[in-house]
Design an enzyme around this catalytic site. Structure first.
Site, PDB file in Angstrom:
ATOM      1  N   HIS A  89       0.812  -1.220   0.000  1.00 44.52           N
ATOM      2  CA  HIS A  89       0.000   0.000   0.000  1.00 44.52           C
ATOM      3  C   HIS A  89       0.843   1.267   0.000  1.00 44.52           C
ATOM      4  O   HIS A  89       0.326   2.358  -0.237  1.00 44.52           O
ATOM      5  CB  HIS A  89      -0.991   0.000   1.160  1.00 44.52           C
ATOM      6  CG  HIS A  89      -0.404   0.263   2.515  1.00 44.52           C
ATOM      7  ND1 HIS A  89      -0.023  -0.734   3.370  1.00 44.52           N
ATOM      8  CD2 HIS A  89      -0.142   1.429   3.168  1.00 44.52           C
ATOM      9  CE1 HIS A  89       0.430  -0.213   4.493  1.00 44.52           C
ATOM     10  NE2 HIS A  89       0.386   1.108   4.400  1.00 44.52           N
ATOM     11  N   ASP A 149       0.247  -7.636   1.530  1.00 44.88           N
ATOM     12  CA  ASP A 149       0.612  -6.223   1.661  1.00 44.88           C
ATOM     13  C   ASP A 149       2.127  -6.039   1.657  1.00 44.88           C
ATOM     14  O   ASP A 149       2.667  -5.231   2.416  1.00 44.88           O
ATOM     15  CB  ASP A 149       0.005  -5.596   2.912  1.00 44.88           C
ATOM     16  CG  ASP A 149       0.155  -4.065   2.907  1.00 44.88           C
ATOM     17  OD1 ASP A 149       0.140  -3.477   1.814  1.00 44.88           O
ATOM     18  OD2 ASP A 149       0.305  -3.472   3.997  1.00 44.88           O
ATOM     19  N   GLY A 194      -6.217 -26.746  -0.740  1.00 47.69           N
ATOM     20  CA  GLY A 194      -7.442 -27.078  -1.455  1.00 47.69           C
ATOM     21  C   GLY A 194      -8.564 -27.501  -0.525  1.00 47.69           C
ATOM     22  O   GLY A 194      -9.290 -28.454  -0.808  1.00 47.69           O
ATOM     23  N   VAL A 195      -8.712 -26.800   0.609  1.00 54.10           N
ATOM     24  CA  VAL A 195      -9.828 -27.052   1.517  1.00 54.10           C
ATOM     25  C   VAL A 195     -10.372 -25.711   1.991  1.00 54.10           C
ATOM     26  O   VAL A 195      -9.678 -24.699   1.960  1.00 54.10           O
ATOM     27  CB  VAL A 195      -9.407 -27.882   2.754  1.00 54.10           C
ATOM     28  CG1 VAL A 195      -8.868 -29.241   2.343  1.00 54.10           C
ATOM     29  CG2 VAL A 195      -8.397 -27.138   3.622  1.00 54.10           C
ATOM     30  N   GLY A 235       3.674   6.980   8.424  1.00 54.54           N
ATOM     31  CA  GLY A 235       5.021   7.039   7.875  1.00 54.54           C
ATOM     32  C   GLY A 235       5.864   5.826   8.227  1.00 54.54           C
ATOM     33  O   GLY A 235       6.854   5.527   7.567  1.00 54.54           O
ATOM     34  N   ASN A 236       5.475   5.079   9.284  1.00 55.56           N
ATOM     35  CA  ASN A 236       6.197   3.865   9.671  1.00 55.56           C
ATOM     36  C   ASN A 236       5.921   2.696   8.733  1.00 55.56           C
ATOM     37  O   ASN A 236       6.625   1.683   8.768  1.00 55.56           O
ATOM     38  CB  ASN A 236       5.813   3.423  11.087  1.00 55.56           C
ATOM     39  CG  ASN A 236       6.632   4.098  12.162  1.00 55.56           C
ATOM     40  OD1 ASN A 236       6.107   4.867  12.966  1.00 55.56           O
ATOM     41  ND2 ASN A 236       7.920   3.799  12.203  1.00 55.56           N
ATOM     42  N   SER A 237       4.884   2.805   7.930  1.00 55.31           N
ATOM     43  CA  SER A 237       4.480   1.678   7.088  1.00 55.31           C
ATOM     44  C   SER A 237       5.620   1.221   6.189  1.00 55.31           C
ATOM     45  O   SER A 237       6.215   2.007   5.462  1.00 55.31           O
ATOM     46  CB  SER A 237       3.298   2.098   6.211  1.00 55.31           C
ATOM     47  OG  SER A 237       2.763   0.989   5.543  1.00 55.31           O
TER      48      SER A 237
END
Length: 518
Positions: A131, A161, A320-321, A262-264
């Site tokens: 993001h 992300d 696949g469950v 801003g830490n992202s």
């Protein structure tokens, strides 16, 4: 005798010199072959010659860890095209509000946002959040020596992300990968980044929880897990909920280290100065720190960035469950007294689970010997693996624990379609958008026979200017049904009075719109 010893000494020195030269030459040759290697190999080479010298995890002195990590955490600046209306540009906009992005406002000027990134190789690879860079027209990195360099986006994975970018620079400081499996609740950690557009900032806290899911990544995807009400309806009618599979992976490390806008994309490190997570979100009523931050485990990030380097996209394997997490409040329809584990409510035909013998009604208790209590435990461990990898599931069936070896299958084998970089998401430049074919489940849900899903919208282009949003399903273009990007491109020139007409459907109902042909 003296001459004889002198001769032997000369031979010994010559041999030592030749051996040393060979070693140096071999190292340089090995170093030169690292261009196409994995991040793990690049890091092993770097830290073999640049060992960390920091304090132990038990100490409250973080000076050495902060000094080791801070040079390898960078400030990321992004710019976007002028916005045409107030709207959200990304499924991660709530996190962008927290970390410096925010929704687009009523303006006709370029937007700017900022975040953080972590240098993971000397030759310029940087890991950050999806993001932070999604839809950006320009990505700039400000290094700790104040140089500003433009970055290229190597790959983005909305499902975790995570994003990998690269700058054209060498001999950069590197943050060492740790092992997020070894992180313990109560352990000291540091968050390093660029909050509120400040310079490098280090905050300290402890690990508050592990394997935390907060629903922020997958909130626009309807999940593989089903609600109790949906399960009862499934039991009554035998019909599965008509919705696309959830391919998001949330298994955050929760911390109380102060994290702000801003830490992202910044670093979460242990007291040894080792990277254990990539900061991604906060729990907040105001958009600023109120006590809890969430980081993506580095073991998951390592797999994602290595896939970007090898393949250009993420290759993800699936059991696949579909399943329901068990608790003390299990619905009556679940024939199990277990209060932990994952109840298998359906098995995909042709998937790895079906081939291994997994059946509906089984309860998954362990993955490769590790106890599974909730869905994030399973998602994060499977999310590190590739199609073709084998995993051992310990399953409770009829009161007996049985082991099954499952070979993971790729997306196409289990009927999963997502709009990530790993799928056939194709751009139509005239519209400023990318599309993927609608799934059969989506068509059934809305009662339509045709459709393509808008998987992304470029700011400042046609769809953005008229307010078409990601996730809408276009069923007709100029009166022609469309089921593929090729159908869209073929129908676009068939205008009336130089106008393009489109029909579609969304959660809000059906819609029709038109705009001048370009």
């Amino acid at each position: 005798m003296y001459k004889h010893m002198k001769k032997i000494l000369g031979i010994t020195l010559l041999a030592a010199f030749i051996g040393g030269a060979a070693a140096i030459g071999g190292y340089k040759l090995f170093e030169g072959n690292q261009i196409g290697s994995t991040i793990s190999e690049k890091q092993n080479l770097y830290f073999a010659n640049n060992p960390l010298k920091v304090s132990s995890a038990g100490t409250a002195d973080f000076t050495q860890a902060a000094a080791a990590v801070a040079p390898g955490v960078v400030h990321i600046k992004t710019t976007y095209a002028a916005a045409g209306k107030s709207e959200r540009s990304s499924p991660m906009d709530m996190m962008e509000d927290f970390f410096g992005g925010g929704g687009r406002q009523m303006q006709r000027q370029p937007r700017a946002a900022s975040g953080s990134g972590v240098i993971i190789s000397q030759d310029g690879y940087i890991v950050t959040n999806n993001h932070v860079v999604e839809n950006a027209e320009k990505v700039e990195v400000i290094l700790t020596d104040r140089r500003k360099v433009e970055a290229k986006v190597i790959g983005r994975d909305p499902n975790t992300d995570l994003a990998l970018i690269k700058v054209n620079a060498t001999n950069l400081p590197v943050v060492k990968f740790g092992n997020s499996d070894n992180v313990q609740v109560g352990e000291w950690v540091l968050a390093v980044g660029f909050p509120l557009d400040l310079n490098t900032t280090v905050t300290a806290g402890i690990v508050s929880a592990k394997n935390r899911s907060i629903g922020i990544i997958g909130r626009e995807q309807e999940g593989a897990e089903i609600t109790e009400e949906e399960y009862r309806e499934y039991q009554r009618t035998g019909k599965r909920p008509d919705r696309p599979a959830n391919t998001s992976i949330e298994s955050f490390i929760q911390t109380d280290a102060a994290i702000n806008p801003g830490n992202s994309g910044g670093a979460l490190v242990n007291a040894n100065g080792e990277l254990v997570g990539i900061n991604s979100a906060i729990a907040s009523q105001s958009g600023y720190n109120q006590g809890y931050g969430f980081a993506i485990p580095v073991n998951l990030a390592r797999k994602v960035v290595d896939d970007f380097m090898k393949y250009g996209s993420v290759k993800r394997g699936y059991i696949g469950v579909s399943f329901v997490p068990l608790s003390a409040d299990n619905p009556a329809e679940i024939k199990s007294n277990e209060v932990s584990g994952l109840y298998v409510n359906d098995v995909v035909a042709g998937g790895g689970g079906a081939a291994a013998g997994i059946k509906a009604g089984d309860v998954i208790k362990k993955v490769d010997g590790v106890v599974i209590n909730d869905s994030p435990d399973l998602q994060e461990r499977i999310g590190r693996l590739n199609p073709g990898d084998k995993v051992k599931l310990s399953v409770l069936r009829a009161g007996e624990l049985k082991d099954f070896t499952v070979t993971l299958k790729g997306e196409s084998s289990v009927g999963i379609s997502s709009n990530t970089a790993a799928t056939k998401s194709v751009e139509v430049s005239k519209l400023g958008a990318t599309f993927v074919p609608a799934t059969q489940a989506q068509k059934s849900k809305f009662g339509i026979n045709s459709g393509v899903v808008v998987s992304s919208v470029t700011t400042g282009k046609a769809f953005d200017n008229i307010g078409v949003e990601k996730g809408l399903i276009i069923t007709k273009v100029n009166g022609q049904p469309v089921n593929s990007v090729g159908d869209v491109q073929k129908a676009l020139p068939q205008t009336r009075n130089n106008m393009v007409y489109m029909s579609g459907v969304s959660e809000q109902g059906t819609f029709n719109f038109s705009f001048p042909a370009q």
